[in-house]
Scaffold this motif. Structure first.
Motif, PDB file in Angstrom:
ATOM      1  N   GLY A 162      13.920  27.144  43.615  1.00  0.00           N
ATOM      2  CA  GLY A 162      15.045  26.308  44.012  1.00  0.00           C
ATOM      3  C   GLY A 162      16.227  27.127  44.504  1.00  0.00           C
ATOM      4  O   GLY A 162      16.927  26.716  45.440  1.00  0.00           O
ATOM      5  N   ARG A 167      18.924  24.654  45.781  1.00  0.00           N
ATOM      6  CA  ARG A 167      18.654  23.476  44.960  1.00  0.00           C
ATOM      7  C   ARG A 167      18.507  23.865  43.491  1.00  0.00           C
ATOM      8  O   ARG A 167      18.348  25.028  43.157  1.00  0.00           O
ATOM      9  N   ALA A 170      12.705  23.675  42.849  1.00  0.00           N
ATOM     10  CA  ALA A 170      11.792  23.312  43.930  1.00  0.00           C
ATOM     11  C   ALA A 170      10.375  23.592  43.457  1.00  0.00           C
ATOM     12  O   ALA A 170      10.115  24.602  42.805  1.00  0.00           O
ATOM     13  N   ASP A 214      10.721  18.235  43.160  1.00  0.00           N
ATOM     14  CA  ASP A 214      11.805  18.970  43.794  1.00  0.00           C
ATOM     15  C   ASP A 214      13.109  18.202  43.632  1.00  0.00           C
ATOM     16  O   ASP A 214      13.130  16.971  43.755  1.00  0.00           O
TER      17      ASP A 214
END
Length: 215
Positions: A162, A167, A170, A214
């Protein structure tokens, strides 16, 4: 296939691992050098000045080199080996893999998310499938990696993967051919050795909380 994740090429420069005594392409080795205070320093990028000392990208071999005084023998002088050297190398290589994937993303050569990855795989745009080691096995088996060397990477956690995409986590990502792909595959293969397992299709391990999607 070398530990660095690519076919051995006779033109690849080779170096000898001080722990195993075997020569292999540099792609499968961790380079170390001595700092100004004669401390052993991991040279993950391979750019630091001075004579290089090479160890296989394998936690056990790095620990062996540290415990048995092999760095001092190779340097032909007393050296200082930091505590937890293999842990330090693992952290640095992990960050290197994350950084390379992030660079590939910014260049348009990497995507994340189940649907985007599935689309790339269907269209033949993906050369490497990346899946989080702690992702749901049921969800991961719905995607099939491209054929060929370096078609699958499964050594990063969802949190680590991620980070490469900005993020929280992921589970699924893909790399296009060319660009930074070869370097990502090589560094991920090193990380697999440092974490004591090979990158397999399943890509999972026993520990940790399963990350489902995700985000």
């Amino acid at each position: 296939m070398t530990r660095g994740g690519r076919e051995k090429d006779r033109d690849d420069p080779e170096r000898k691992c001080i722990a195993t005594g075997e020569s292999q392409p540099k792609a499968g080795l961790i380079r170390f050098c001595l700092g100004p205070d004669d401390q052993v320093v991991p040279d993950i990028l391979g750019r630091l000045p001075g004579r290089g000392i090479y160890v296989s990208a394998d936690r056990a071999q790095i620990d062996k080199a540290a415990k048995k005084g092999l760095f001092a023998r190779a340097a032909r002088q007393p050296v200082k080996v930091p505590d937890g050297l293999s842990d330090l190398v693992e952290r640095l290589v992990t960050q290197r893999v994350i950084d390379l994937i992030s660079m590939a993303r910014k260049a348009g050569d990497a995507v994340m998310g189940y649907e985007k990855v599935k689309d790339w795989l269907t269209k033949g745009s993906a050369a490497t499938l990346i899946q989080a080691s702690d992702g749901s096995e049921r969800g991961k088996t719905k995607l099939h990696p491209p054929e060929g060397n370096g078609g699958f990477i499964g050594v990063l956690t969802a949190g680590e993967l991620g980070l490469a995409f900005g993020r929280e986590r992921a589970i699924h990502a893909a790399l296009a051919a060319g660009g930074l792909r070869t370097r990502v595959v090589e560094e991920a293969a090193k990380l697999a050795g440092l974490r004591g397992h090979l990158p397999t299709r399943a890509g999972g391990h026993d520990g940790g909380v399963t990350a489902m999607k995700d985000t």
